[in-house]
Design an enzyme around this catalytic site. Structure first.
Site, PDB file in Angstrom:
ATOM      1  CG  HIS A  40       1.332   2.119   4.637  1.00 43.63           C
ATOM      2  ND1 HIS A  40       0.201   2.111   3.855  1.00 43.63           N
ATOM      3  CD2 HIS A  40       1.425   3.380   5.136  1.00 43.63           C
ATOM      4  CE1 HIS A  40      -0.370   3.312   3.878  1.00 43.63           C
ATOM      5  NE2 HIS A  40       0.363   4.097   4.639  1.00 43.63           N
TER       6      HIS A  40
ATOM      7  CG  ASP B 263       1.208  15.091  15.488  1.00 45.54           C
ATOM      8  OD1 ASP B 263       1.441  14.363  16.473  1.00 45.54           O
ATOM      9  OD2 ASP B 263       1.644  14.879  14.354  1.00 45.54           O
TER      10      ASP B 263
ATOM     11  CG  PHE C  95       9.180  13.406   7.835  1.00 42.59           C
ATOM     12  CD1 PHE C  95       7.804  13.569   7.972  1.00 42.59           C
ATOM     13  CD2 PHE C  95       9.728  13.510   6.567  1.00 42.59           C
ATOM     14  CE1 PHE C  95       7.000  13.839   6.867  1.00 42.59           C
ATOM     15  CE2 PHE C  95       8.926  13.781   5.459  1.00 42.59           C
ATOM     16  CZ  PHE C  95       7.567  13.949   5.611  1.00 42.59           C
TER      17      PHE C  95
ATOM     18  CB  ALA D 268      -6.206   6.861  18.425  1.00 36.74           C
TER      19      ALA D 268
ATOM     20  CB  SER E  19      -0.926  -0.006   1.212  1.00 39.48           C
ATOM     21  OG  SER E  19      -0.188  -0.135   2.410  1.00 39.48           O
TER      22      SER E  19
HETATM   23  P1  FAD Z   1      -2.921   7.699  20.270  1.00 34.71           P
HETATM   24  O1  FAD Z   1      -2.977   6.261  19.955  1.00 34.71           O
HETATM   25  O2  FAD Z   1      -4.100   8.307  20.966  1.00 34.71           O
HETATM   26  O3  FAD Z   1      -1.608   7.932  21.159  1.00 34.71           O
HETATM   27  C1  FAD Z   1      -1.157   9.265  21.478  1.00 34.71           C
HETATM   28  C2  FAD Z   1      -0.356   9.208  22.773  1.00 34.71           C
HETATM   29  O4  FAD Z   1      -1.236   8.952  23.889  1.00 34.71           O
HETATM   30  C3  FAD Z   1       0.682   8.084  22.830  1.00 34.71           C
HETATM   31  O5  FAD Z   1       1.794   8.537  23.578  1.00 34.71           O
HETATM   32  C4  FAD Z   1      -0.032   6.949  23.568  1.00 34.71           C
HETATM   33  O6  FAD Z   1       0.864   6.077  24.243  1.00 34.71           O
HETATM   34  C5  FAD Z   1      -0.920   7.726  24.547  1.00 34.71           C
HETATM   35  N1  FAD Z   1      -2.209   7.049  24.780  1.00 34.71           N
HETATM   36  C6  FAD Z   1      -2.980   6.462  23.840  1.00 34.71           C
HETATM   37  N2  FAD Z   1      -4.122   5.994  24.398  1.00 34.71           N
HETATM   38  C7  FAD Z   1      -4.064   6.291  25.729  1.00 34.71           C
HETATM   39  C8  FAD Z   1      -4.949   6.084  26.817  1.00 34.71           C
HETATM   40  N3  FAD Z   1      -6.121   5.479  26.651  1.00 34.71           N
HETATM   41  N4  FAD Z   1      -4.560   6.535  28.057  1.00 34.71           N
HETATM   42  C9  FAD Z   1      -3.366   7.178  28.222  1.00 34.71           C
HETATM   43  N5  FAD Z   1      -2.492   7.399  27.213  1.00 34.71           N
HETATM   44  C10 FAD Z   1      -2.839   6.974  25.966  1.00 34.71           C
HETATM   45  N6  FAD Z   1      -1.524  12.833  11.773  1.00 34.71           N
HETATM   46  C11 FAD Z   1      -2.395  13.649  11.108  1.00 34.71           C
HETATM   47  O7  FAD Z   1      -2.699  14.771  11.596  1.00 34.71           O
HETATM   48  N7  FAD Z   1      -2.962  13.272   9.916  1.00 34.71           N
HETATM   49  C12 FAD Z   1      -2.692  12.071   9.346  1.00 34.71           C
HETATM   50  O8  FAD Z   1      -3.211  11.774   8.268  1.00 34.71           O
HETATM   51  C13 FAD Z   1      -1.772  11.188  10.001  1.00 34.71           C
HETATM   52  N8  FAD Z   1      -1.490   9.968   9.482  1.00 34.71           N
HETATM   53  C14 FAD Z   1      -0.658   9.108  10.166  1.00 34.71           C
HETATM   54  C15 FAD Z   1      -0.423   7.825   9.636  1.00 34.71           C
HETATM   55  C16 FAD Z   1       0.406   6.926  10.299  1.00 34.71           C
HETATM   56  C17 FAD Z   1       0.629   5.537   9.721  1.00 34.71           C
HETATM   57  C18 FAD Z   1       1.027   7.314  11.526  1.00 34.71           C
HETATM   58  C19 FAD Z   1       1.948   6.367  12.243  1.00 34.71           C
HETATM   59  C20 FAD Z   1       0.797   8.582  12.058  1.00 34.71           C
HETATM   60  C21 FAD Z   1      -0.045   9.487  11.398  1.00 34.71           C
HETATM   61  N9  FAD Z   1      -0.332  10.767  11.909  1.00 34.71           N
HETATM   62  C22 FAD Z   1      -1.200  11.617  11.242  1.00 34.71           C
HETATM   63  C23 FAD Z   1       0.344  11.246  13.122  1.00 34.71           C
HETATM   64  C24 FAD Z   1      -0.474  10.993  14.407  1.00 34.71           C
HETATM   65  O9  FAD Z   1      -1.645  11.786  14.390  1.00 34.71           O
HETATM   66  C25 FAD Z   1       0.421  11.367  15.591  1.00 34.71           C
HETATM   67  O10 FAD Z   1       1.474  10.452  15.707  1.00 34.71           O
HETATM   68  C26 FAD Z   1      -0.273  11.589  16.931  1.00 34.71           C
HETATM   69  O11 FAD Z   1       0.659  12.258  17.796  1.00 34.71           O
HETATM   70  C27 FAD Z   1      -0.726  10.333  17.642  1.00 34.71           C
HETATM   71  O12 FAD Z   1      -1.786   9.743  17.018  1.00 34.71           O
HETATM   72  P2  FAD Z   1      -2.283   8.267  17.477  1.00 34.71           P
HETATM   73  O13 FAD Z   1      -3.511   7.972  16.739  1.00 34.71           O
HETATM   74  O14 FAD Z   1      -1.180   7.306  17.426  1.00 34.71           O
HETATM   75  O15 FAD Z   1      -2.634   8.606  19.025  1.00 34.71           O
END
Ligand code: FAD
Length: 290
Positions: A265, A107, A216, A125, A13
């Site tokens: 990916h 972010d 990055f 998330a 992908s």
């Molecule tokens: P989460 O999974 O919520 O994690 C964020 C932080 O909180 C981590 O430190 C985690 O350990 C902690 N955490 C998670 N859940 C809990 C909980 N329940 N209790 C306490 N702590 C918790 N960003 C964009 O804006 N647009 C995009 O299109 C985009 N695409 C991406 C694609 C990929 C493949 C990747 C790897 C990243 C992408 N990002 C994108 C970046 C992403 O939004 C950031 O890395 C962001 O800081 C974290 O997102 P996450 O969904 O991993 O967050």
């Protein structure tokens, strides 16, 4: 898309971002036509920080589906949306016939140190994944971090949080870029030891310029191995850096294949040439190009 079924065979992908201009879009489609030759199962489309490209993400996903006949996977973040806005967005996504979502927290907006959840929105998330799971009909992917997420206290703490996303309904993990295959294997094997069976797919971004990779890395905290950094330090211009980046990406992909990965990916940054060189050298299992 049933991700578990899909990844029974090696699956390729690509990830693209919505271009800012019409010329950018035309150029992206030229590049995607070339990448289509590698038979990707899907192309994922990023969602701008702060929801800035919400409409562009959907428009591009539809064009990819309708013009290139490639399945799109749309990224979506918790940033800037209340629960009711997310519900409306999901209804629209579904109406458009898009069923595959990469669910992210997002972010913090530029200039802000930490993530502040929107009013009546989600903090993590895993909450977004639960919410999307409660609406039938979506296949949900999530982000994983081979070196741990930069905000997390430790790798172990971060993997536990990743497992929460899987338990909430995600059926695919796509990783952040990384430069040491061992970091990827540690993530995959730790998750597996925790009982997860979902595919964990490595995100591969070849290094193509010093400035770009610095940006990055600052954001995601990935580390470049010393032996690669030494080669990069000896490069006198970006053309040399591209060659080091391609060589390292090829070596990483080979190690990942030897370690039994179910797919790649790839992050082409809307350009095909570097990714094509990597894939031509490594081969894509099952595509007639291996
Ligand atoms: P989460 O999974 O919520 O994690 C964020 C932080 O909180 C981590 O430190 C985690 O350990 C902690 N955490 C998670 N859940 C809990 C909980 N329940 N209790 C306490 N702590 C918790 N960003 C964009 O804006 N647009 C995009 O299109 C985009 N695409 C991406 C694609 C990929 C493949 C990747 C790897 C990243 C992408 N990002 C994108 C970046 C992403 O939004 C950031 O890395 C962001 O800081 C974290 O997102 P996450 O969904 O991993 O967050």
């Amino acid at each position: 898309m049933n991700f578990k079924e899909l990844y029974k065979n090696f699956t390729l992908s690509f990830e693209v971002f919505p271009p800012k201009t019409e010329e950018g879009k035309t150029s992206l489609f030229t590049e995607l036509e070339k990448l289509k030759e590698y038979n990707p199962a899907f192309v994922s489309v990023t969602y701008g920080a702060g929801g800035s490209t919400r409409e562009k993400t959907l428009d591009l996903a539809l064009s990819i589906r309708d013009t290139l006949s490639i399945r799109p996977l749309v990224h979506f973040t918790c940033v800037g949306s209340s629960r009711s806005e997310i519900a409306q967005y999901l209804a629209k996504v579904k109406e458009l016939g898009l069923t595959d979502i990469l669910a992210l927290r997002g972010d913090p907006p530029q200039g802000e140190e930490s993530f502040t959840p929107p009013a009546d929105g989600f903090s993590y998330a895993n909450d977004l994944v639960s919410f999307i799971s409660s609406v039938n009909g979506f296949s949900i992917a999530v982000a994983g971090y081979p070196e741990g997420h930069p905000e997390s206290a430790s790798f172990d703490a971060d993997v536990k949080n990743l497992k929460k996303k899987i338990d909430a309904g995600a059926s695919l993990v796509i990783t952040q870029l990384f430069f040491n295959p061992d970091d990827y294997f540690r993530l995959r094997d730790t998750l597996s030891a925790m009982g997860s069976t979902v595919p964990v797919i490595p995100g591969i971004m070849p290094i193509t310029s010093a400035g770009q990779i610095d940006r990055f890395i600052k954001k995601c905290g990935a580390k470049i191995p010393a032996h690669v950094q030494q080669k990069l330090d000896r490069c006198v211009n970006d053309a040399k850096i591209v060659e080091v980046g391609i060589d390292h990406a090829i070596s990483m992909c080979r190690s990942l294949l030897d370690g039994g990965v179910q797919g790649f990916h790839m992050y082409p940054l809307n350009k095909s040439v570097v990714i094509s060189r990597v894939l031509d050298a490594v081969g894509v299992p099952g595509s007639g190009r291996s």
